[in-house]
Design a protein around this motif. Structure first.
Motif, PDB file in Angstrom:
ATOM      1  N   LEU A  80       6.624   5.234  -2.069  1.00  0.00           N
ATOM      2  CA  LEU A  80       5.965   4.980  -0.772  1.00  0.00           C
ATOM      3  C   LEU A  80       6.924   4.308   0.222  1.00  0.00           C
ATOM      4  CD1 LEU A  80       2.469   3.690  -1.972  1.00  0.00           C
ATOM      5  CD2 LEU A  80       3.093   6.007  -1.291  1.00  0.00           C
ATOM      6  N   PRO A  81       8.050   4.941   0.518  1.00  0.00           N
ATOM      7  CA  PRO A  81       9.016   4.336   1.444  1.00  0.00           C
ATOM      8  C   PRO A  81       8.453   4.188   2.854  1.00  0.00           C
ATOM      9  CG  PRO A  81       9.568   6.641   1.003  1.00  0.00           C
ATOM     10  CD  PRO A  81       8.456   6.290   0.070  1.00  0.00           C
ATOM     11  N   PHE A  82       8.894   3.135   3.526  1.00  0.00           N
ATOM     12  CA  PHE A  82       8.477   2.855   4.913  1.00  0.00           C
ATOM     13  C   PHE A  82       6.942   2.806   5.046  1.00  0.00           C
ATOM     14  CE2 PHE A  82      12.333   5.724   5.478  1.00  0.00           C
ATOM     15  CZ  PHE A  82      13.249   4.676   5.495  1.00  0.00           C
ATOM     16  N   LEU A  83       6.294   2.242   4.042  1.00  0.00           N
ATOM     17  CA  LEU A  83       4.827   2.233   4.028  1.00  0.00           C
ATOM     18  C   LEU A  83       4.238   1.507   5.239  1.00  0.00           C
ATOM     19  CD1 LEU A  83       2.269   3.004   2.487  1.00  0.00           C
ATOM     20  CD2 LEU A  83       2.489   0.863   1.187  1.00  0.00           C
ATOM     21  N   GLY A  84       4.990   0.505   5.736  1.00  0.00           N
ATOM     22  CA  GLY A  84       4.502  -0.260   6.881  1.00  0.00           C
ATOM     23  C   GLY A  84       4.399   0.538   8.167  1.00  0.00           C
ATOM     24  N   VAL A  85       4.981   1.740   8.190  1.00  0.00           N
ATOM     25  CA  VAL A  85       4.821   2.612   9.358  1.00  0.00           C
ATOM     26  C   VAL A  85       3.389   3.131   9.437  1.00  0.00           C
ATOM     27  CG1 VAL A  85       5.603   4.764  10.445  1.00  0.00           C
ATOM     28  CG2 VAL A  85       7.251   3.274   9.315  1.00  0.00           C
ATOM     29  N   MET A  86       2.753   3.291   8.280  1.00  0.00           N
ATOM     30  CA  MET A  86       1.392   3.828   8.252  1.00  0.00           C
ATOM     31  C   MET A  86       0.321   2.767   8.038  1.00  0.00           C
ATOM     32  SD  MET A  86       1.087   7.495   6.387  1.00  0.00           S
ATOM     33  CE  MET A  86       1.668   6.958   4.787  1.00  0.00           C
ATOM     34  N   VAL A  87       0.608   1.793   7.192  1.00  0.00           N
ATOM     35  CA  VAL A  87      -0.394   0.794   6.817  1.00  0.00           C
ATOM     36  C   VAL A  87      -0.026  -0.525   7.478  1.00  0.00           C
ATOM     37  CG1 VAL A  87      -1.556  -0.374   4.899  1.00  0.00           C
ATOM     38  CG2 VAL A  87      -0.750   1.994   4.628  1.00  0.00           C
ATOM     39  N   LYS A  88      -0.923  -1.056   8.309  1.00  0.00           N
ATOM     40  CA  LYS A  88      -0.560  -2.155   9.212  1.00  0.00           C
ATOM     41  C   LYS A  88      -1.220  -3.506   8.884  1.00  0.00           C
ATOM     42  CE  LYS A  88       1.757   0.895  11.593  1.00  0.00           C
ATOM     43  NZ  LYS A  88       1.436   1.320  12.931  1.00  0.00           N
ATOM     44  N   LYS A  89      -2.047  -3.561   7.838  1.00  0.00           N
ATOM     45  CA  LYS A  89      -2.707  -4.818   7.493  1.00  0.00           C
ATOM     46  C   LYS A  89      -2.283  -5.257   6.093  1.00  0.00           C
ATOM     47  CE  LYS A  89      -6.878  -4.420  10.341  1.00  0.00           C
ATOM     48  NZ  LYS A  89      -6.805  -5.736  11.004  1.00  0.00           N
ATOM     49  N   ASP A  90      -2.107  -6.574   5.909  1.00  0.00           N
ATOM     50  CA  ASP A  90      -1.654  -7.111   4.617  1.00  0.00           C
ATOM     51  C   ASP A  90      -2.568  -6.679   3.482  1.00  0.00           C
ATOM     52  OD1 ASP A  90       0.337  -8.365   5.982  1.00  0.00           O
ATOM     53  OD2 ASP A  90      -0.591 -10.348   5.973  1.00  0.00           O
ATOM     54  N   GLU A  91      -3.886  -6.827   3.696  1.00  0.00           N
ATOM     55  CA  GLU A  91      -4.829  -6.506   2.629  1.00  0.00           C
ATOM     56  C   GLU A  91      -4.826  -5.011   2.310  1.00  0.00           C
ATOM     57  OE1 GLU A  91      -7.408  -7.331   6.382  1.00  0.00           O
ATOM     58  OE2 GLU A  91      -5.479  -7.957   5.528  1.00  0.00           O
ATOM     59  N   ASP A  92      -4.572  -4.185   3.333  1.00  0.00           N
ATOM     60  CA  ASP A  92      -4.496  -2.744   3.093  1.00  0.00           C
ATOM     61  C   ASP A  92      -3.243  -2.387   2.301  1.00  0.00           C
ATOM     62  OD1 ASP A  92      -6.855  -2.433   4.447  1.00  0.00           O
ATOM     63  OD2 ASP A  92      -5.950  -1.699   6.298  1.00  0.00           O
ATOM     64  N   LEU A  93      -2.138  -3.056   2.619  1.00  0.00           N
ATOM     65  CA  LEU A  93      -0.905  -2.852   1.849  1.00  0.00           C
ATOM     66  C   LEU A  93      -1.126  -3.201   0.388  1.00  0.00           C
ATOM     67  CD1 LEU A  93       1.827  -4.238   4.290  1.00  0.00           C
ATOM     68  CD2 LEU A  93       1.717  -1.906   3.409  1.00  0.00           C
ATOM     69  N   ASP A  94      -1.815  -4.318   0.133  1.00  0.00           N
ATOM     70  CA  ASP A  94      -2.107  -4.708  -1.239  1.00  0.00           C
ATOM     71  C   ASP A  94      -2.965  -3.667  -1.945  1.00  0.00           C
ATOM     72  OD1 ASP A  94      -0.683  -7.037  -0.901  1.00  0.00           O
ATOM     73  OD2 ASP A  94      -2.437  -8.273  -0.431  1.00  0.00           O
ATOM     74  N   SER A  95      -3.971  -3.159  -1.236  1.00  0.00           N
ATOM     75  CA  SER A  95      -4.870  -2.157  -1.838  1.00  0.00           C
ATOM     76  C   SER A  95      -4.119  -0.894  -2.236  1.00  0.00           C
ATOM     77  CB  SER A  95      -5.996  -1.798  -0.865  1.00  0.00           C
ATOM     78  OG  SER A  95      -6.812  -2.918  -0.592  1.00  0.00           O
ATOM     79  N   VAL A  96      -3.193  -0.472  -1.367  1.00  0.00           N
ATOM     80  CA  VAL A  96      -2.418   0.741  -1.653  1.00  0.00           C
ATOM     81  C   VAL A  96      -1.472   0.514  -2.821  1.00  0.00           C
ATOM     82  CG1 VAL A  96      -0.688   2.328  -0.746  1.00  0.00           C
ATOM     83  CG2 VAL A  96      -2.585   1.625   0.697  1.00  0.00           C
ATOM     84  N   LYS A  97      -0.770  -0.630  -2.801  1.00  0.00           N
ATOM     85  CA  LYS A  97       0.212  -0.904  -3.846  1.00  0.00           C
ATOM     86  C   LYS A  97      -0.446  -1.046  -5.224  1.00  0.00           C
ATOM     87  CE  LYS A  97       3.626  -2.996  -0.766  1.00  0.00           C
ATOM     88  NZ  LYS A  97       4.248  -4.249  -0.278  1.00  0.00           N
ATOM     89  N   LYS A  98      -1.660  -1.572  -5.262  1.00  0.00           N
ATOM     90  CA  LYS A  98      -2.373  -1.696  -6.543  1.00  0.00           C
ATOM     91  C   LYS A  98      -2.641  -0.343  -7.164  1.00  0.00           C
ATOM     92  CE  LYS A  98      -4.727  -6.077  -5.613  1.00  0.00           C
ATOM     93  NZ  LYS A  98      -6.017  -6.710  -5.246  1.00  0.00           N
ATOM     94  N   ARG A  99      -2.864   0.656  -6.309  1.00  0.00           N
ATOM     95  CA  ARG A  99      -3.151   2.009  -6.821  1.00  0.00           C
ATOM     96  C   ARG A  99      -1.907   2.665  -7.394  1.00  0.00           C
ATOM     97  NH1 ARG A  99      -7.155   0.003  -4.927  1.00  0.00           N
ATOM     98  NH2 ARG A  99      -9.132   1.043  -4.455  1.00  0.00           N
ATOM     99  N   VAL A 100      -0.739   2.168  -6.978  1.00  0.00           N
ATOM    100  CA  VAL A 100       0.520   2.776  -7.425  1.00  0.00           C
ATOM    101  C   VAL A 100       1.005   2.133  -8.714  1.00  0.00           C
ATOM    102  CG1 VAL A 100       2.937   3.213  -6.808  1.00  0.00           C
ATOM    103  CG2 VAL A 100       1.161   3.331  -5.062  1.00  0.00           C
TER     104      VAL A 100
END
Length: 270
Positions: free
Chosen positions: A249-269
């Motif tokens: 998931l390179p450059f994930l911050g280009v698409m996901v802009k909230k801390d809690e959303d980043l955590d939710s995505v990373k947990k799935r990976v």
């Protein structure tokens, strides 16, 4: 035959959206557009103007915007200032009347496209305060006793993010269209308008990740079309191989802009 709106080189519209625009133009009614952020509501007005060869006038609405500002303003302070310093023509009130965006659209020598952007940001009375002007295509300037009538009825496009419910009386006067979020087929068309030479495998994998993130229930601010386009651009600039996207998931911050959303995505990976 009357001018018709169609997709442009920079804007891909669904058949339903094109039909709604053309019906609103034919019926001479404002077109009210809703849809989640990133579905191209604001860009639609520019696309309509480009497609039909017309000038675009944009009225950006804020929480403090009053309907009167769209008609005209009377600069009493400047007139008072000029009077104090003996400026000539101070008795000519018309010099101190400035037309707003709606007034500018009415006075245009050719038909224009008028975008009233994010109407739901204003107070609840704002839409009702425009009913007469949008119906009759005219308004009265009390200070100069002049009626401004539309030389050519503008094509009016109004966007709303559904932050507030709009009054029924206002809704009755509009043609309504909700822009659904693009499916994968339409999204592919949209991406290719921006990146005609994008590598197929990169686009396929990027779109899979994009829609996977949007389907995660815990992600509150779901990435929009513009964020997908930015992400694909970043991937191309970075030279990221397509087969690394799902795992890293390179450059994930280009698409996901909230801390809690980043955590939710990373947990799935993980």
């Amino acid at each position: 035959m009357a001018e018709q709106f169609g997709s442009t080189r920079d804007y891909v519209a669904s058949e339903e959206l094109m039909a709604s625009v053309n019906i609103a133009v034919a019926l001479k009614k404002p077109l009210l557009i809703k849809g989640e952020p990133g579905t191209g509501k604001t860009m639609l007005a520019q696309a309509v103007a480009n497609s039909m060869g017309k000038r675009l006038i944009i009225w950006n609405i804020k929480s403090t915007t009053k309907a009167q500002e769209g008609l005209y303003t009377y600069d009493t302070i400047q007139r008072l200032y000029d009077g104090q310093f003996g400026e000539e023509g101070v008795d000519d009130i018309a010099r101190y009347i400035k037309l707003g965006k709606l007034g500018e659209a009415f006075e245009a020598e050719e038909q224009v496209v008028l975008l009233i952007d994010e109407i739901d940001k204003a107070d609840l009375e704002f839409p009702n305060d425009l009913l007469w002007e949008l119906d009759q295509m005219e308004f009265y300037i009390h200070e100069t006793k002049r009626t401004v009538k539309a030389k050519h009825r503008p094509i009016v496009i109004i966007t709303s993010n559904a932050e507030k419910e709009l009054p029924d009386a206002f809704l009755r006067r509009c043609i309504f269209h909700y822009i659904d979020f693009p499916d994968k087929e339409l999204m592919e068309e949209i991406v290719k308008t921006h990146f005609p030479q994008v590598e197929e495998n990169l686009m396929k994998n990027a779109m899979e990740v994009f829609y996977w993130i949007r389907d995660i229930r815990d992600v509150r601010k779901k990435p929009s079309t513009s964020e997908l386009i930015d992400w694909i651009n970043a991937l191309q600039i970075g030279g990221i191989p397509a087969d690394r996207l799902k795992k890293e998931l390179p450059f994930l911050g280009v698409m996901v802009k909230k801390d809690e959303d980043l955590d939710s995505v990373k947990k799935r990976v993980e």
